[in-house]
Design an enzyme around this catalytic site. Structure first.
Site, PDB file in Angstrom:
ATOM      1  N   HIS A  37      -2.739   3.141  -4.795  1.00 30.99           N
ATOM      2  CA  HIS A  37      -2.136   2.793  -3.497  1.00 30.99           C
ATOM      3  C   HIS A  37      -0.431   2.110  -3.735  1.00 30.99           C
ATOM      4  CE1 HIS A  37      -5.428   3.414  -0.877  1.00 30.99           C
ATOM      5  NE2 HIS A  37      -6.550   2.795  -1.932  1.00 30.99           N
ATOM      6  N   ASP A  84       0.748  -1.146  -0.181  1.00 30.80           N
ATOM      7  CA  ASP A  84       0.009   0.100  -0.091  1.00 30.80           C
ATOM      8  C   ASP A  84       0.860   1.345   0.024  1.00 30.80           C
ATOM      9  OD1 ASP A  84      -2.487   1.714   0.374  1.00 30.80           O
ATOM     10  OD2 ASP A  84      -3.407  -0.018   0.676  1.00 30.80           O
ATOM     11  N   GLU A  94      -9.647   2.846  -5.639  1.00 31.05           N
ATOM     12  CA  GLU A  94      -9.265   4.350  -4.975  1.00 31.05           C
ATOM     13  C   GLU A  94      -7.974   4.338  -5.774  1.00 31.05           C
ATOM     14  OE1 GLU A  94     -10.858   4.532  -0.450  1.00 31.05           O
ATOM     15  OE2 GLU A  94      -8.989   3.525  -0.800  1.00 31.05           O
TER      16      GLU A  94
HETATM   17  C1  ACM Z   1     -11.231  -0.393  -0.052  1.00 30.52           C
HETATM   18  O1  ACM Z   1     -11.667  -0.448   0.835  1.00 30.52           O
HETATM   19  N1  ACM Z   1     -10.561   0.750  -0.567  1.00 30.52           N
HETATM   20  C2  ACM Z   1     -11.187  -1.523  -1.122  1.00 30.52           C
END
Ligand code: ACM
Length: 673
Positions: free
Chosen positions: A265, A195, A331
């Protein structure tokens, strides 16, 4: 409750719902009598089950202090007391199914496959006293109630996701977590390994991923997510440690699905290898992130990046036998792609209309690569935003409608929606949790045990064919607010038990009250295993703390009765069900009038998670006879405090101007009461 369960079992009167089994088996027929389990009980097994038997022997030794004797099926003479483990591939059961037959003479588990046998042994372990229980100090045989169980899972995918990017947990903690998953017959450990705040998997070809990408300069402390603790933080799993964890999980019939996040991410990876990012944009300066949230650094859609990702995924596939490889996809802000000349050129070359289509093109390309390795791609639901790749499986997290969309397109889905499976949300109302201390902070929200239990992952299926496309469900443990495994456990347990039953037990057999009773027994196992679980909060009762009564001119929203404003609990409150008019009131009639002038206070407005329904204009009043009222204090910022005179028998909150927002009265406090 526990002693009742035991005595019922001893008397041969056990019922399915009185046994401490979670998930509840499909069919339980109880009978008279019991099997005496002791250190003299041996294991007799089908040769193909050698690995499962070795594990069971070590587990029974940990309970009793003595490793049981073992022998294979071919061995002629029976042991005087034995548990038999068999496999019957022809049994009329689905994959993972088993029959468990306990009679006073013997215990027989027959699995459809070795996983089924393993699940049968989990059932036996749940029926025995917990590890560390004082019963194990005595040599008196432990009673296993006579019964016949026929059991199999509702869904093939019964998972837990653990994020180790935001916080790192040592390998031993990961193993312990996996072992508890197995206790509840869960079978997919989704390991979120990368991440923005840390890359946690050693990749031999790219050492900087861990020498640089596994470390950040600071993290937010508990209690202030917009601050920095200034402490360097990091860690990663070596490939040797990963192999060991995968083997540990495999022995417990758990598949480890690795997640490598792309294209978003990705700040930690891009910090390690800045050439992989959109380096042609102004102000480009990647850094391993020190704050939570969504960040703009995303992989550039260029050949070097695909080379890199394919090399990484090659090592990942070598480490993880899982058919599914998770590539994230959630995201991924498109701001850098919009700014990057290189990204725009790729869009032009590939005739892509927008950056969302660029992400889908990216995902499709990675999907093809994974197919070449005989693997299947799974990603978060944003992977459909520019068109869902045909062979991709979608993990639905935002809204179930994305799952419906995927089913209509013929894709498989795993249901992991925030509504029922986000275990990073508070288990109790935020105010009640934070009142215990800063380290109880969670990201927000409120996801009760009962809400988790109420989940039906298949509710979006329009027909039986679509139901088959729903592989199953899993809970998410995003770890921003989990600095150690103790906190992970606090957030995961006992909601993990509810999830296990959602994923395993037929819908028609589910019943929350019965589950709660069985959970009492299961929590004894958590106690024995020193699991730091969150004790379920008893349901609110429509009673004041001293027998006083309340009345209101307002309607009551759901079960937020007026009495909850004077029940002494931080986690309950009165909630009106409409906008306020002048002179609306909530009145407390005290059981006994105040013998002296006393400090009183009222707090309105919900806990942090409720965001409002505060009283904007009002007055706190006192009365001796309930007819004539005197002002104690005005409300300011939703609160009021002052001194009620001697003889006060009634206290009321009176609205002094209309307001659109409803009203929450959290608690009325009276000093000394
Ligand atoms: C997530 O909660 N961004 C998959």
């Amino acid at each position: 409750m526990k002693s009742l369960i035991v005595s019922a079992a001893l008397a041969g009167l056990a019922t399915a719902q009185s046994l401490p089994l979670i998930p509840l088996p499909v069919s339980v027929k109880t009978q008279e009598g019991a099997f005496d389990f002791s250190v003299a009980t041996a294991i007799r097994y089908d040769r193909s089950l050698k690995a499962d038997v070795d594990l069971l022997v070590s587990e029974l030794k940990a309970l009793t202090g003595t490793a049981p004797q073992t022998g294979t099926e071919e061995q002629r003479n029976l042991f005087p007391s034995e548990i038999r483990l068999d496999v019957d591939a022809a049994a009329d059961l689905p994959a993972g199914g088993y029959q468990l037959d306990i009679s006073p003479k013997t215990v027989v588990i027959t699995g459809k496959d070795s996983a089924g046998v393993y699940y049968g042994t989990r059932t036996i372990l749940q029926l025995l006293p917990p590890i560390g229980d004082k019963a194990w100090k005595s040599s008196t045989p432990k009673k296993l109630p006579a019964l016949q169980i026929s059991d199999y899972p509702r869904f093939a995918w019964r998972g837990m996701m653990l994020d180790v990017g935001r916080h790192f947990y040592p390998p031993e903690d990961i193993k312990q977590f996996i072992n508890w998953m197995a206790f509840h017959k869960l079978n997919v450990f989704h390991w979120h390994l990368t991440d923005d705040q840390g890359w946690r998997i050693e990749i031999k070809k790219y050492p900087k991923l861990t020498s640089v990408g596994a470390w950040r300069d600071s993290s937010p402390p508990y209690g202030n997510r917009n601050a920095d603790d200034g402490q360097r933080y990091g860690g990663f799993y070596t490939q040797a440690q990963i192999k060991d964890i995968v083997a540990y999980a495999t022995a417990r019939h758990i598949t480890v699905v690795p997640e490598i996040e792309m294209p978003g991410h990705a700040a930690a990876a891009i910090t390690a290898y800045p050439e992989l990012g959109n380096s042609d944009i102004p102000g480009y300066a990647p850094k391993v992130m020190t704050r939570w949230g969504v960040h703009p650094y995303i992989f550039a859609p260029k050949e070097e990046t695909f080379q890199f990702l394919e090399n990484v995924l090659t090592e990942v596939c070598d480490l993880f036998p899982s058919k599914f490889i998770h590539i994230g996809g959630d995201e991924a802000p498109k701001t850098q792609w919009a700014q990057s000349k290189t990204a725009q050129e790729v869009m032009k070359r590939e005739r892509l209309k927008n950056e969302n289509e660029l992400q889908s093109w990216f995902v499709r390309r990675i999907g093809k690569f994974l197919e070449s390795k005989n693997r299947r791609l799974i990603g978060w639901d944003e992977i459909q935003e520019g068109g869902l790749p045909k062979t991709a499986t979608m993990m639905v997290w935002r809204d179930a409608k994305w799952g419906k969309h995927a089913l209509e397109l013929g894709n498989d889905v795993v249901m992991a929606t925030t509504s029922h499976t986000y275990f990073d949300y508070y288990q109790a109302p935020a105010g009640a949790e934070m009142a215990k201390g800063k380290e109880y902070e969670a990201i927000g929200g409120h996801l009760s045990l009962e809400t988790v239990y109420s989940y039906n992952p298949a509710f979006i299926a329009a027909n039986p064919a679509q139901e088959k496309q729903i592989l199953g469900t899993q809970a998410q443990l995003w770890s921003e607010y989990f600095k150690d495994m103790k906190k992970v456990q606090y957030m995961a347990f006992p909601r993990i038990a509810a999830l296990a039953e959602v994923a395993w037990t037929p819908l028609a057999l589910k019943n929350y009250n019965a589950f709660s009773t069985r959970l009492d027994g299961v929590m004894k196992h958590y106690d024995g295993g020193l699991v730091n679980y969150s004790k379920p909060v008893p349901p609110a009762k429509r009673e004041t703390k001293d027998g006083g009564t309340l009345e209101t001119s307002l309607g009551i929203y759901q079960n937020h009765w007026p009495e909850l404003a004077f029940d002494g609990r931080a986690d309950t409150f009165f909630w009106a069900d409409r906008a306020l008019r002048t002179d609306d009131h909530l009145t407390l009639h005290l059981k006994t009038p105040l013998a002296a002038a006393t400090a009183v206070a009222v707090v309105t407005g919900g806990p942090a998670s409720t965001n409002g329904d505060t009283l904007a204009a009002g007055v706190l009043e006192a009365s001796a006879d309930g007819k004539t009222w005197t002002k104690v204090a005005d409300f300011s910022a939703g609160k009021s405090s002052g001194t009620a005179p001697t003889g006060t028998g009634h206290l009321r909150v009176r609205v002094s101007a209309p307001q659109e927002n409803w009203l929450i009265v959290h608690e009325i406090s009276i000093e000394g009461k």
